[in-house]
Design a protein around this motif. Structure first.
Motif, PDB file in Angstrom:
ATOM      1  N   ASP A 599       0.831  -1.208   0.000  1.00  0.00           N
ATOM      2  CA  ASP A 599       0.000   0.000   0.000  1.00  0.00           C
ATOM      3  C   ASP A 599       0.868   1.262   0.000  1.00  0.00           C
ATOM      4  N   ALA A 600       2.001   1.206   0.693  1.00  0.00           N
ATOM      5  CA  ALA A 600       2.909   2.356   0.701  1.00  0.00           C
ATOM      6  C   ALA A 600       3.546   2.560  -0.658  1.00  0.00           C
ATOM      7  N   GLN A 601       3.998   1.472  -1.280  1.00  0.00           N
ATOM      8  CA  GLN A 601       4.678   1.578  -2.574  1.00  0.00           C
ATOM      9  C   GLN A 601       3.756   2.148  -3.638  1.00  0.00           C
ATOM     10  N   SER A 602       2.510   1.710  -3.647  1.00  0.00           N
ATOM     11  CA  SER A 602       1.574   2.190  -4.668  1.00  0.00           C
ATOM     12  C   SER A 602       1.239   3.666  -4.488  1.00  0.00           C
ATOM     13  N   ALA A 606       7.431   6.656   1.450  1.00  0.00           N
ATOM     14  CA  ALA A 606       8.678   6.091   1.951  1.00  0.00           C
ATOM     15  C   ALA A 606       8.575   5.849   3.449  1.00  0.00           C
ATOM     16  N   PRO A 607       9.275   4.843   3.969  1.00  0.00           N
ATOM     17  CA  PRO A 607       9.276   4.616   5.422  1.00  0.00           C
ATOM     18  C   PRO A 607       9.722   5.864   6.180  1.00  0.00           C
ATOM     19  N   GLY A 608       8.969   6.207   7.213  1.00  0.00           N
ATOM     20  CA  GLY A 608       9.308   7.353   8.044  1.00  0.00           C
ATOM     21  C   GLY A 608       8.932   8.702   7.476  1.00  0.00           C
ATOM     22  N   SER A 609       8.298   8.729   6.319  1.00  0.00           N
ATOM     23  CA  SER A 609       7.970  10.011   5.692  1.00  0.00           C
ATOM     24  C   SER A 609       6.702  10.611   6.282  1.00  0.00           C
ATOM     25  N   ARG A 623       3.143  10.208  10.531  1.00  0.00           N
ATOM     26  CA  ARG A 623       4.364   9.676   9.938  1.00  0.00           C
ATOM     27  C   ARG A 623       4.142   8.212   9.586  1.00  0.00           C
ATOM     28  N   ALA A 624       4.683   7.766   8.471  1.00  0.00           N
ATOM     29  CA  ALA A 624       4.435   6.418   7.976  1.00  0.00           C
ATOM     30  C   ALA A 624       5.356   5.402   8.637  1.00  0.00           C
ATOM     31  N   LEU A 625       4.753   4.345   9.191  1.00  0.00           N
ATOM     32  CA  LEU A 625       5.492   3.168   9.630  1.00  0.00           C
ATOM     33  C   LEU A 625       5.157   2.059   8.635  1.00  0.00           C
ATOM     34  N   VAL A 626       6.048   1.827   7.710  1.00  0.00           N
ATOM     35  CA  VAL A 626       5.820   0.835   6.668  1.00  0.00           C
ATOM     36  C   VAL A 626       6.242  -0.529   7.208  1.00  0.00           C
ATOM     37  N   THR A 627       5.296  -1.462   7.294  1.00  0.00           N
ATOM     38  CA  THR A 627       5.579  -2.727   7.961  1.00  0.00           C
ATOM     39  C   THR A 627       4.721  -3.860   7.407  1.00  0.00           C
ATOM     40  N   VAL A 680      -4.283   7.700   1.775  1.00  0.00           N
ATOM     41  CA  VAL A 680      -3.043   8.161   2.378  1.00  0.00           C
ATOM     42  C   VAL A 680      -2.114   8.635   1.271  1.00  0.00           C
ATOM     43  N   GLN A 681      -1.540   9.813   1.459  1.00  0.00           N
ATOM     44  CA  GLN A 681      -0.617  10.365   0.470  1.00  0.00           C
ATOM     45  C   GLN A 681       0.550  11.051   1.171  1.00  0.00           C
ATOM     46  N   PRO A 682       1.670  11.184   0.468  1.00  0.00           N
ATOM     47  CA  PRO A 682       2.757  12.010   1.015  1.00  0.00           C
ATOM     48  C   PRO A 682       2.254  13.414   1.307  1.00  0.00           C
ATOM     49  N   LEU A 683       2.715  13.996   2.391  1.00  0.00           N
ATOM     50  CA  LEU A 683       2.205  15.286   2.842  1.00  0.00           C
ATOM     51  C   LEU A 683       2.340  16.362   1.781  1.00  0.00           C
ATOM     52  N   ALA A 684       3.411  16.334   1.040  1.00  0.00           N
ATOM     53  CA  ALA A 684       3.671  17.395   0.064  1.00  0.00           C
ATOM     54  C   ALA A 684       2.674  17.391  -1.079  1.00  0.00           C
ATOM     55  N   ARG A 685       1.980  16.258  -1.301  1.00  0.00           N
ATOM     56  CA  ARG A 685       1.071  16.154  -2.440  1.00  0.00           C
ATOM     57  C   ARG A 685      -0.321  16.660  -2.136  1.00  0.00           C
TER      58      ARG A 685
END
Length: 686
Positions: A599-602, A606-609, A623-627, A680-685
């Protein structure tokens, strides 16, 4: 008083069924140390970071030490100190200008850190004719509702599990919520017990498990019904127990014939053959205990269906009323034995137009302007209610909001007009009860600043509002003696505070049975386990356990199921979301969202972003905990952070008439749904 002194007490966190013992050392009026109590029969010296951090409450620059009156507009967080007399005048004036039923109490875990305040708040409200809602509707109430319909409210103890269970299923429960259960789980496993963990993610309990079964969020009822199907189809039912102690078995057996393991696989994601194997292990490797989650697994639209279906399994297999069986430790579940006295028994609630213990109805009452004065005692409503956007709009209509707490929090900063400083556990006399023991909590320090206890506050209000018979005891010790009346000394007389002092502050419950329902009298009108519930049918629910497919309106085909829960480093929103205590702030610096790598990759996460979680209702940053410990298609976060319930539903899980059928057993199922599909999206987007 000069010189160092040491006292035994209890941690102020309300992590039931885990209450941990403390030893505190003081010198004069100064706290020197806080440690785990090695002699405590429940915790045996264990004290987690939450308990150890409580020493940072004292001499803390963020602690509330004087009444504060708002001077700017609501939400400006602008305050000026005022006297208690001014505060009382402001509060009592507002109460006297309106009708009693337009005054309300909302309390949280912070009001119960000494174990004796919550029923006093209800007593006061009943005598005054005020609204006072039960906060279990935020927490364990919806899960308790399903259990109450079946009739299995008691729990076997952790000690019984450690000594006798051959199979232990941690179903939606987590060691983070009850760490003192962990040593008994480890003992059971060392003895050869088979440990299974069922959850939507791998968590602390997974490390102690022989098997981990990851299940799609909100599908626990489907799995339980499929297990029942296998148990019945393969002849693994205890027919004698069924005949003597249950109601509606034949109809139930016919009903679950449709719920095959293949049907459950499509819904839960658990392979059909694994469902069969789980059913066989549970029914054949006995005694088997199910340690059921207390809150998080039930916090969706039809969450009560899970506990309703799961609680039928020990009845099918005859594992109630036996050592090592039944349901294990659970939030606000107690074993068979003497309880504390009911101080509400002599108080009739004044006639009035009361809003039920039903979250959607409470939010609606605020929005419709039905509440003029609200006292918020030891809680952060805007972190705990679902659909907090609607709640916030409702709070805007309340004329006077008074907070009572140790620290400021998001709700008080945004909505309060007056904030009163609370004492903490070492500044009060208290009594806490675990499943097996009662513990005296001595007052060992004077109140810091102008802090006052809840009992002091309520007695002052009762006197000034001329509310008779609120506190008919001579003092707080006499009040606790009244609570202790059902606990009997060997001589037959009631236990007292003085006795507890002589005994070191510990007392094992009178008439304690580590085995629930030794008399096979269950919490239903029939006194039997009810597969078929006439009470459920009477309020328009299915009389038989069911699974309702979730019908959320998806904002996108790839939306993720949002889940919440507990961690060992935080307790809901205590201490301003943990940020007021440096030790907790260090391990809880910001909200963290668990997300599967796929789900993070799609989403290019990034981890911790830094990310933003959002849907059509609202959004919040994390903050993302990719696991890989998280299932694909779902995300998870610990509860208690302000903002996260901006995205949750708030729809009623049950009707106001439905919740009435279990209230006589002390179960209030008026929770709103915490369902949420999010993106869920990167904050900058965003």
């Amino acid at each position: 008083m000069a010189g160092k002194r040491q006292f035994t007490t209890m941690c102020p966190m309300n992590c039931h069924p885990t209450y941990c013992g403390m030893t505190v050392e003081v010198e004069g009026d100064k706290l020197l140390s806080v440690k785990g109590d090695p002699n405590n029969p429940d915790s045996h010296g264990f004290l987690c970071v939450r308990g150890r951090a409580t020493r940072e409450i004292f001499n803390n620059s963020r602690r509330l030490l004087t009444p504060l009156r708002r001077v700017g507009p609501r939400g400006s967080n602008q305050w000026e100190p005022c006297s208690w007399e001014d505060a009382y005048a402001m509060l009592i004036g507002a109460i006297q200008e309106t009708q009693p039923e337009r005054v309300a109490f909302w309390r949280g875990h912070g009001s119960g850190t000494t174990g004796i305040n919550n029923n006093l708040i209800l007593r006061f409200a009943r005598l005054a004719g005020f609204q006072a809602w039960i906060p279990a509707i935020i927490c364990w109430g919806l899960g308790g509702y399903g259990l109450a319909l079946t009739g299995i409210m008691e729990a076997n103890t952790k000690e019984d599990m450690g000594a006798n269970s051959r199979t232990v299923i941690f179903w939606g429960s987590n060691i983070a919520s009850q760490p003192t259960t962990a040593p008994h789980l480890i003992a059971a496993r060392k003895r050869g017990a088979h440990i299974i963990h069922i959850d939507t993610r791998r968590a602390e309990a997974s490390r102690h498990a022989d098997e981990v079964i990851l299940i799609r969020p909100g599908t626990d009822a489907a799995l339980a019904l499929a297990l029942a199907h296998v148990i019945i189809a393969e002849g693994l039912v205890d027919q004698r127990f069924i005949a003597e102690h249950t109601l509606g078995y034949q109809t139930f057996a016919q009903h679950v014939s449709q719920y095959t393991p293949e049907w459950a696989e499509d819904i839960t994601g658990v392979e059909a053959e694994r469902v069969r194997q789980l059913a066989r292990v549970y029914a054949m490797q006995t005694p088997a205990m199910i340690v059921l989650g207390g809150s998080s697994m039930f916090k969706h639209q039809d969450g009560w269906e899970a506990s309703r279906a799961i609680s039928c399994l020990p009845a099918l297999t005859g594992q109630l009323g036996i050592a090592g069986g039944g349901l294990g430790p659970r939030h606000r579940a107690f074993p068979h034995g003497a309880k504390l006295a009911d101080i509400l028994a002599d108080v009739e609630r004044r006639p009035g137009n009361y809003v039920p213990d039903h979250m959607p109805s409470i939010t609606q009452a605020f929005q419709e302007g039905k509440i003029d004065v609200l006292l918020i005692l030891g809680t952060n409503m805007l972190s705990s209610f679902s659909d907090t956007n609607s709640l916030a709009r409702g709070l805007d209509t309340v004329k006077l909001i008074v907070g009572y707490d140790v620290f400021m929090n998001e709700t008080l900063r945004r909505t309060a007009d007056l904030v009163l400083p609370s004492t903490v556990w070492l500044e009060e006399l208290g009594l806490k009860d675990t499943a097996t023991h009662l513990y005296l909590m001595e007052r060992v320090l004077p109140a810091e600043g102008q802090a006052r206890s809840i009992i002091h506050l309520l007695r002052e209000l009762a006197e000034r509002l001329d509310i008779a018979n609120f506190f008919p005891w001579e003092d707080e010790e006499a009040h606790i003696n009244a609570l202790l009346a059902p606990q009997k000394m060997p001589s037959g007389r009631s236990l007292t505070v003085a006795d507890m002092r002589e005994l070191g502050g510990y007392w094992q419950r009178s008439k304690l049975s580590h085995i629930s329902y030794p008399d096979h009298r269950f919490h239903t009108p029939s006194g039997k386990v009810e597969f078929w519930s006439e009470r459920a049918q009477s309020v328009g629910l299915s009389p038989l356990p069911t699974y309702t497919e979730r019908k959320d309106v998806q904002s996108s085909p790839t939306a993720l199921r949002f889940c919440q829960g507990r961690t060992l480093t935080a307790f809901h929103a205590f201490y301003d979301e943990g940020q007021a205590l440096p030790a907790l702030a260090k391990v809880n610096p910001e909200p963290e969202l668990w997300i599967h790598p796929l789900d993070a990759q799609s989403r290019n996460i990034a981890p911790g972003s830094q990310i933003v979680v959002f849907n059509e209702r609202g959004k919040f940053a994390a903050r993302a905990l990719v696991t890989e410990d998280m299932l694909p298609g779902a995300v998870w976060m610990r509860d208690g952070w302000a903002g996260i319930n901006q995205v949750t539903s708030g729809a009623p899980a049950l009707s106001t008439s439905a919740i009435e059928v279990t209230e006589k057993t002390g179960v209030h199922g008026g929770q709103a749904a915490y369902d949420a599909l999010v993106e869920v999206q990167p904050l900058a987007r965003v």
